[in-house]
Design a protein around this motif. Structure first.
Motif, PDB file in Angstrom:
ATOM      1  N   GLY A 188     -15.752  -0.461 -26.531  1.00 35.61           N
ATOM      2  CA  GLY A 188     -17.316  -0.172 -26.944  1.00 35.61           C
ATOM      3  C   GLY A 188     -18.131   0.552 -25.965  1.00 35.61           C
ATOM      4  N   LYS A 189     -17.456   0.541 -24.720  1.00 34.14           N
ATOM      5  CA  LYS A 189     -18.145   1.469 -23.676  1.00 34.14           C
ATOM      6  C   LYS A 189     -18.807   2.949 -23.949  1.00 34.14           C
ATOM      7  N   SER A 190     -17.518   3.681 -24.697  1.00 34.98           N
ATOM      8  CA  SER A 190     -18.172   5.010 -25.175  1.00 34.98           C
ATOM      9  C   SER A 190     -19.114   4.975 -25.939  1.00 34.98           C
ATOM     10  N   THR A 191     -19.009   4.015 -27.177  1.00 29.13           N
ATOM     11  CA  THR A 191     -20.121   3.692 -28.188  1.00 29.13           C
ATOM     12  C   THR A 191     -21.471   3.814 -27.575  1.00 29.13           C
ATOM     13  N   PHE A 192     -21.460   2.784 -26.613  1.00 26.79           N
ATOM     14  CA  PHE A 192     -22.759   2.255 -25.871  1.00 26.79           C
ATOM     15  C   PHE A 192     -23.365   3.682 -25.121  1.00 26.79           C
ATOM     16  N   LEU A 193     -22.526   4.634 -24.620  1.00 31.10           N
ATOM     17  CA  LEU A 193     -22.722   5.704 -23.982  1.00 31.10           C
ATOM     18  C   LEU A 193     -23.361   6.627 -25.108  1.00 31.10           C
ATOM     19  N   MET A 194     -22.762   6.786 -25.977  1.00 30.63           N
ATOM     20  CA  MET A 194     -23.290   7.877 -27.334  1.00 30.63           C
ATOM     21  C   MET A 194     -24.638   7.134 -27.870  1.00 30.63           C
ATOM     22  N   ILE A 195     -24.723   5.947 -27.724  1.00 36.62           N
ATOM     23  CA  ILE A 195     -26.326   5.313 -28.082  1.00 36.62           C
ATOM     24  C   ILE A 195     -27.005   5.757 -27.028  1.00 36.62           C
TER      25      ILE A 195
END
Length: 357
Positions: free
Chosen positions: A47-54
């Motif tokens: 989920g770390k990249s998803t959080f960055l994209m958010i």
């Protein structure tokens, strides 16, 4: 920091992201301090990249809110957030020179030609690309291309710089050089950096704080020392490096920690402020080998299995009489001929090393 925007503080409150029934992120709440270097660390799919994209504004959260310096930016599109970005897929413009690539964000902002020239020259010097101004990306090495991407992302003095695994394609030496570069740029610009990696040593070396993700949840956030020496749970302990788990029996609290037995041998553990449990963990580099039982400190008997030479360090796999496998790592210069496979030895460590889980 000269001119430009001040570094921003960002707060995430209960951020979630679901794709149908799949929860990529669940209830992420954290504050990224102004000017800090926060690394989001975790295995792929955590989920770390998803959080960055958010954070970037490329993905909308399914739940929760994002605030930048107190203002709600949850629905603000990426281009209006004006964050600097160095993403793997965020390639340079192949038809533009180094200079033109770096100038591009300033042209979009309609800065004056004089201002653009000054800022671009300054950035080229900062990232060590003097003499390469008129080359196109195809004529640059991978490391030089990353430097151009960094310069392009920092030239308009963004309040936040987001970096998504920017060095994963680089070889080890170059990667080390780029880490130094990024750390120096962070100190010089004072911008808030948010960096995504799955490389533990990179995270420990660069960050003011590390947020550790697993299965869409934030497991722990803290300084590199906090998360390495006082991991919140077994996942964090194992993800940040090798760790030995010892199950203690007859555990009793003491003034500054606990005492208990491991395979019948007494252990004293100094761990002020930690919750006591029967699960104790110790890192391989905190243990030392002895030919004879040491007079003080914790110790256990073991037989040496494999011995792996790692240059400055040597790594031993050990088996206790009770059949528990342990790993121990020590400076190669302290290794003697007595520490050979099949030999019976003692492993010891000071009472103040290790942690309860």
């Amino acid at each position: 920091m000269h001119g430009g925007h001040e570094a921003a503080e960002i707060t995430a409150a209960g951020i979630g992201k679901a794709y149908g029934d799949f929860h990529a992120l669940s209830d992420i709440s954290l504050t990224i301090g102004s000017g800090e270097f926060l690394t989001l660390l975790g295995p792929s799919g955590s989920g770390k990249s998803t959080f960055l994209m958010i954070l970037a504004g490329f993905e909308e959260p399914t739940s929760g809110k994002l605030h930048k310096d107190g203002l709600d930016i949850t629905r603000v599109p990426a281009e209006k957030r004006a964050f600097g970005m160095v993403f793997q897929g965020y390639a340079l413009f192949p038809h533009m020179t180094v200079e033109q690539n770096i100038a591009f964000p300033l042209k979009v902002q309609k800065r004056s030609a004089r201002d653009i020239k000054r800022r671009v020259d300054d950035m080229i010097a900062r990232v060590g690309l003097r003499g390469h101004e008129h080359k196109r990306p195809a004529g640059l090495s991978g490391g030089q291309q990353q430097r151009v991407a960094l310069a392009r992302a920092l030239v308009f003095e963004p309040s936040v710089l987001l970096l998504d695994e920017p060095f994963s394609a680089l070889d080890k030496n170059l990667r080390g050089a780029m880490q130094e570069e990024v750390r120096r740029l962070h100190q010089e610009t004072g911008t808030t950096f948010v960096f995504v990696t799955h490389d533990q040593s990179e995270a420990l070396a660069l960050s003011t704080r590390i947020g550790i993700f697993n299965q869409g949840r934030l497991q722990q956030i803290g300084t590199p020392k906090d998360v390495y020496e006082r991991p919140a749970n077994r996942f964090v302990a194992e993800f940040l490096g090798d760790v030995n788990f010892l199950s203690l029996s007859s555990v009793k609290p003491t003034d500054d920690g606990a005492e208990g037995l491991f395979e019948g041998r007494p252990m004293r553990i100094s761990a002020p402020g930690q919750a006591i449990s029967a699960q104790f963990a110790i890192r391989p580099e905190h243990m030392v080998l002895f030919e004879q039982a040491p007079r003080d400190g914790n110790m256990l008997q073991a037989t040496i299995g494999d011995v792996t030479y790692l240059g400055a360090e040597t790594r031993f796999s050990l088996k206790t009489p009770g059949g528990i496998d342990l790993v121990l790592q020590m400076p190669t210069r302290e290794v003697t001929g007595a520490f050979a496979p099949g030999r019976s030895v003692w492993a010891g460590w000071p009472a103040n090393q290790g942690f309860f889980l």
